[in-house]
Design an enzyme around this catalytic site. Structure first.
Site, short mmCIF file in Angstrom:
data_model
loop_
_atom_site.label_atom_id
_atom_site.label_comp_id
_atom_site.label_asym_id
_atom_site.label_seq_id
_atom_site.Cartn_x
_atom_site.Cartn_y
_atom_site.Cartn_z
N GLY A 193 0.76 -1.26 0.00
CA GLY A 193 0.12 0.01 -0.03
C GLY A 193 0.83 1.20 0.13
O GLY A 193 0.63 2.03 1.01
N SER A 236 0.88 3.66 -2.29
CA SER A 236 0.53 4.47 -3.36
C SER A 236 0.42 6.17 -2.86
O SER A 236 0.31 6.92 -3.55
CB SER A 236 -0.63 4.14 -4.18
OG SER A 236 -1.93 3.98 -3.44
N SER A 276 -3.04 0.10 14.93
CA SER A 276 -3.78 1.22 15.09
C SER A 276 -4.01 1.29 16.71
O SER A 276 -4.27 0.53 17.04
CB SER A 276 -5.01 1.23 14.19
OG SER A 276 -6.15 2.18 14.86
N TYR A 326 -12.64 -3.55 12.01
CA TYR A 326 -11.21 -2.94 11.87
C TYR A 326 -10.28 -3.21 13.25
O TYR A 326 -9.25 -3.48 13.03
CB TYR A 326 -11.40 -1.40 11.35
CG TYR A 326 -10.37 -0.72 11.29
CD1 TYR A 326 -9.48 -0.77 10.07
CD2 TYR A 326 -9.66 0.12 12.30
CE1 TYR A 326 -8.33 0.17 10.04
CE2 TYR A 326 -8.42 0.79 12.29
CZ TYR A 326 -7.75 0.84 10.99
OH TYR A 326 -6.57 1.53 10.84
N ALA A 335 -9.32 -6.68 13.36
CA ALA A 335 -8.19 -7.02 12.40
C ALA A 335 -6.62 -6.71 13.10
O ALA A 335 -5.65 -7.28 12.97
CB ALA A 335 -8.57 -6.52 11.08
#
Ligand code: NAP
Length: 261
Positions: free
Chosen positions: A25, A27, A156, A169, A172
């Protein structure tokens, strides 16, 4: 074989010897910031995302050797095991090694569990947890072969702090923290460190749609009085992958301006 001889033969085998980082990821957002730092540090960087971005194109154009930044189009929500293994195999074939893996790709998912469609739940679990597991497994092979490496899992504060509307979320990211702890024990003896970085809310596309009153509330609850920035997180990442953090493994470091303290 002396270390000098083995180093010389590796250089002969793979050309100029440069450290190689795989970043999922890359980008935009944090991923792009991490890559810019790694390129400054002299790494070859291999990244993937579903779409290439202007940010990546500009970064590549700024390099004297554009080959130092490799991008592939890959949707991490598909067949993660096969896709991750193929991507890493291709990088090892090109560069001969993997020194660092950063499991950064992630998607937010907001909504009550009882009303969120199962496909959305599965997608969040695939990108935020399954993909890192499979990518890590694929990168361990070249790391174990060389006898060293580092894995950084971008977690997170939602992994440790409950909040309505982000149950999957959070699940995970908590899973990712578990991976960090247990894998650190498994591969530490082989010279591989596994660390986590848990940002609080910071400005990126993921948080761009946040309502203004939510932003004000988060800012009010943050002792240092603001949301984070990509640079706040990159600076701690820079420490964690450096030799100064050589005795840290199995820990997830929080960067949240004091939000969870
Ligand atoms: P972002 O700006 O939305 O960037 C996410 C990156 O992941 C993009 O490069 C995106 O590229 C890629 N990605 C998303 N889904 C993908 C898929 N299915 N396959 C391949 N690549 C995919 O997010 P960010 O804010 O920088 O977040 C980076 C990490 O920090 C994430 O793990 C996130 O959970 C974590 N985090 C963020 C915050 C925050 O406040 N922003 C707070 C705590 C933790 P494409 O869309 O082109 O695929």
């Amino acid at each position: 074989m002396s270390s000098r001889t083995s180093r010389t033969s590796r250089v002969a085998e793979h050309g100029e010897e440069r450290r190689v980082a795989v970043v999922s990821g890359g980008s935009r957002g944090l991923g792009l910031g991490l890559i810019a730092h790694l390129l400054d540090e002299g790494y070859h960087v291999a990244t993937f995302s579903r779409t290439e971005s202007e940010g990546l194109t500009k970064l590549r154009a700024s390099l004297a050797d554009p080959d130092r930044l490799h991008w592939s189009q890959l949707d991490g929500a598909g067949d993660q095991a096969g896709a991750a293994a193929d991507f890493v195999r291709d990088i090892v074939r090109r560069r001969g090694r993997v020194d660092l893996l950063v499991n950064n790709a992630g998607i937010g998912l907001e909504g009550l569990l009882s009303t969120t469609p199962p496909t959305a739940l599965d997608r969040a679990l695939q990108v935020n947890l399954n993909l890192p597991v499979h990518l890590t497994r694929a990168c361990l092979k070249p790391m174990l072969a060389r006898g060293g490496g580092c894995v950084v899992n971008i977690s997170s504060i939602n992994a440790v702090r409950g909040q309505q509307g982000v149950a999957v979320y959070s699940a995970a990211k908590a899973g990712l923290d578990g991976l960090t702890r247990s894998l650190a024990k498994e591969v530490g003896p082989a010279g591989i460190r596994v660390v986590g970085l848990a940002p609080g809310y910071f400005d990126s596309e993921m948080t761009a749609g946040m309502p203004e009153d939510t932003r004000r509330r988060l800012t009010r609850r943050t002792p240092l009085g603001r949301l984070g920035t990509v640079d706040d997180v990159v600076d701690v990442f820079a420490f964690l992958i450096s030799d100064r953090a050589r005795f840290i493994t199995g820990q997830t470091i929080t960067v949240d301006g004091g939000y969870t303290c």
